[in-house]
Write a protein that holds these residues in place. Structure first.
Motif, PDB file in Angstrom:
ATOM      1  N   LEU A 171       3.651  17.704 -16.257  1.00 32.60           N
ATOM      2  CA  LEU A 171       4.009  16.842 -15.123  1.00 32.60           C
ATOM      3  C   LEU A 171       2.785  16.349 -14.350  1.00 32.60           C
ATOM      4  CD1 LEU A 171       7.231  18.558 -13.700  1.00 32.60           C
ATOM      5  CD2 LEU A 171       7.065  16.494 -15.087  1.00 32.60           C
ATOM      6  N   PRO A 172       1.875  17.242 -13.899  1.00 30.72           N
ATOM      7  CA  PRO A 172       0.705  16.719 -13.182  1.00 30.72           C
ATOM      8  C   PRO A 172      -0.191  15.854 -14.056  1.00 30.72           C
ATOM      9  CG  PRO A 172       0.499  19.092 -13.559  1.00 30.72           C
ATOM     10  CD  PRO A 172       1.897  18.717 -13.915  1.00 30.72           C
ATOM     11  N   ARG A 173      -0.204  16.138 -15.359  1.00 27.31           N
ATOM     12  CA  ARG A 173      -1.031  15.291 -16.220  1.00 27.31           C
ATOM     13  C   ARG A 173      -0.448  13.875 -16.317  1.00 27.31           C
ATOM     14  NH1 ARG A 173      -2.638  14.747 -22.552  1.00 27.31           N
ATOM     15  NH2 ARG A 173      -4.610  13.730 -22.110  1.00 27.31           N
TER      16      ARG A 173
ATOM     17  N   LEU B 179      -9.452  10.271 -11.375  1.00 26.53           N
ATOM     18  CA  LEU B 179      -8.106  10.568 -11.864  1.00 26.53           C
ATOM     19  C   LEU B 179      -8.076  10.670 -13.391  1.00 26.53           C
ATOM     20  CD1 LEU B 179      -5.853   8.354  -9.548  1.00 26.53           C
ATOM     21  CD2 LEU B 179      -5.848  10.861  -9.704  1.00 26.53           C
ATOM     22  N   THR B 180      -8.879   9.825 -14.031  1.00 23.74           N
ATOM     23  CA  THR B 180      -8.974   9.896 -15.488  1.00 23.74           C
ATOM     24  C   THR B 180      -9.560  11.229 -15.927  1.00 23.74           C
ATOM     25  OG1 THR B 180      -9.262   7.491 -15.631  1.00 23.74           O
ATOM     26  CG2 THR B 180      -9.912   8.786 -17.544  1.00 23.74           C
ATOM     27  N   ARG B 181     -10.617  11.677 -15.247  1.00 22.95           N
ATOM     28  CA  ARG B 181     -11.220  12.966 -15.566  1.00 22.95           C
ATOM     29  C   ARG B 181     -10.236  14.115 -15.289  1.00 22.95           C
ATOM     30  NH1 ARG B 181     -14.279  10.049 -17.878  1.00 22.95           N
ATOM     31  NH2 ARG B 181     -16.511   9.784 -17.474  1.00 22.95           N
ATOM     32  N   THR B 182      -9.509  14.010 -14.178  1.00 24.30           N
ATOM     33  CA  THR B 182      -8.512  15.038 -13.853  1.00 24.30           C
ATOM     34  C   THR B 182      -7.441  15.110 -14.930  1.00 24.30           C
ATOM     35  OG1 THR B 182      -8.874  14.725 -11.481  1.00 24.30           O
ATOM     36  CG2 THR B 182      -6.819  15.795 -12.148  1.00 24.30           C
ATOM     37  N   SER B 183      -6.995  13.949 -15.384  1.00 17.04           N
ATOM     38  CA  SER B 183      -5.988  13.916 -16.442  1.00 17.04           C
ATOM     39  C   SER B 183      -6.516  14.550 -17.726  1.00 17.04           C
ATOM     40  CB  SER B 183      -5.553  12.472 -16.703  1.00 17.04           C
ATOM     41  OG  SER B 183      -4.646  12.398 -17.784  1.00 17.04           O
TER      42      SER B 183
END
Length: 246
Positions: free
Chosen positions: A163-165, A180-184
């Protein structure tokens, strides 16, 4: 898979029409005592499904983290594309095993890998933005699925980290924010770890016919594994493939 087939008793002779039935009307006998329901056991396809999620998540996560160059987008898409076929196969087998939750989840995962691969391969205009909206739609689906998968903790945990991804990927595609891209990408590696553990635990359980690594089943999911055959066949006549309508 299930199949219901009536078999006439006494060599196929039909029962005589009772005297109180009006002439011209066909009398249908009670078929319950003459019905047999055949079950075809299959090997569990879930380890394959979870291993596929893990491998595809590693590849896409490494691309988002910048471990691959941007020129490697097409190569990553080619490595992710087989995940669509494998998880579609898992979904088909799960439907045959009468597990609608697992089948639905695996089918949607399969459907998520295909557009990702095609967009990355084609380099379509605004592809990342479109994939961003697509991932937010997956987020809505996943939120609904978590409400019904809690007894199946293996599926629930994979959904919980997915879900968070999906949220980070969706927002990254729409806004273009690099963080956000790195977090994903980092969340993708977490998804891979959870899916890999789940797949390994399920394989050990299937090989030894007992739970080796904790998965956390509860409620009906726990009863289905630990209960006897009577529990498995409870309300079988009301399940899809046996009842007349879906």
């Amino acid at each position: 898979m299930t199949a219901a087939s009536p078999a006439a008793a006494d060599g196929g002779d039909t029962q005589a029409t009772p005297p109180d039935v009006p002439p011209g009307r066909r009398f249908e006998p009670d078929l319950r005592s003459m019905t047999r329901i055949n079950l075809r056991p299959i090997a569990s396809p879930m380890p394959l499904g979870f291993f596929t999620i893990a491998i595809a998540s590693v590849m896409t996560g490494c691309l988002q983290l910048g471990l691959f160059d941007e020129a490697a987008r097409a190569a990553v898409a080619f490595t992710v594309l087989p995940a669509f076929v494998l998880q579609l196969l898992v979904s088909f087998l799960a439907f045959g095993a009468r597990d609608v939750i697992a089948a639905t989840l695996m089918a949607v995962f399969a459907g998520s890998w295909l557009p990702y691969s095609l967009v990355m391969l084609s380099g379509a205009a605004d592809g990342l933005q479109v994939l961003g909206v697509f991932n937010l739609a997956l987020l809505c689906f996943g939120a609904l699925m978590t409400a019904v998968t809690r007894p199946k903790r293996a599926l629930w945990f994979v959904l919980a980290v997915s879900l968070p991804r999906w949220a980070a990927t969706g927002l990254a595609g729409i806004t273009g924010a690099e963080w956000l891209t790195r977090t994903s990408g980092a969340l993708g590696l977490v998804v891979a770890l959870v899916a890999m553990y789940t797949a390994f635990a399920l394989m050990l359980e299937d090989m030894r016919s007992e739970e080796v690594l904790p998965i956390g089943r509860s409620g009906p999911a726990h009863t289905a594994v630990e209960g006897d055959l009577t529990v498995q066949l409870r309300n079988l006549e009301r399940q899809a493939g046996v009842r007349r309508t879906l």
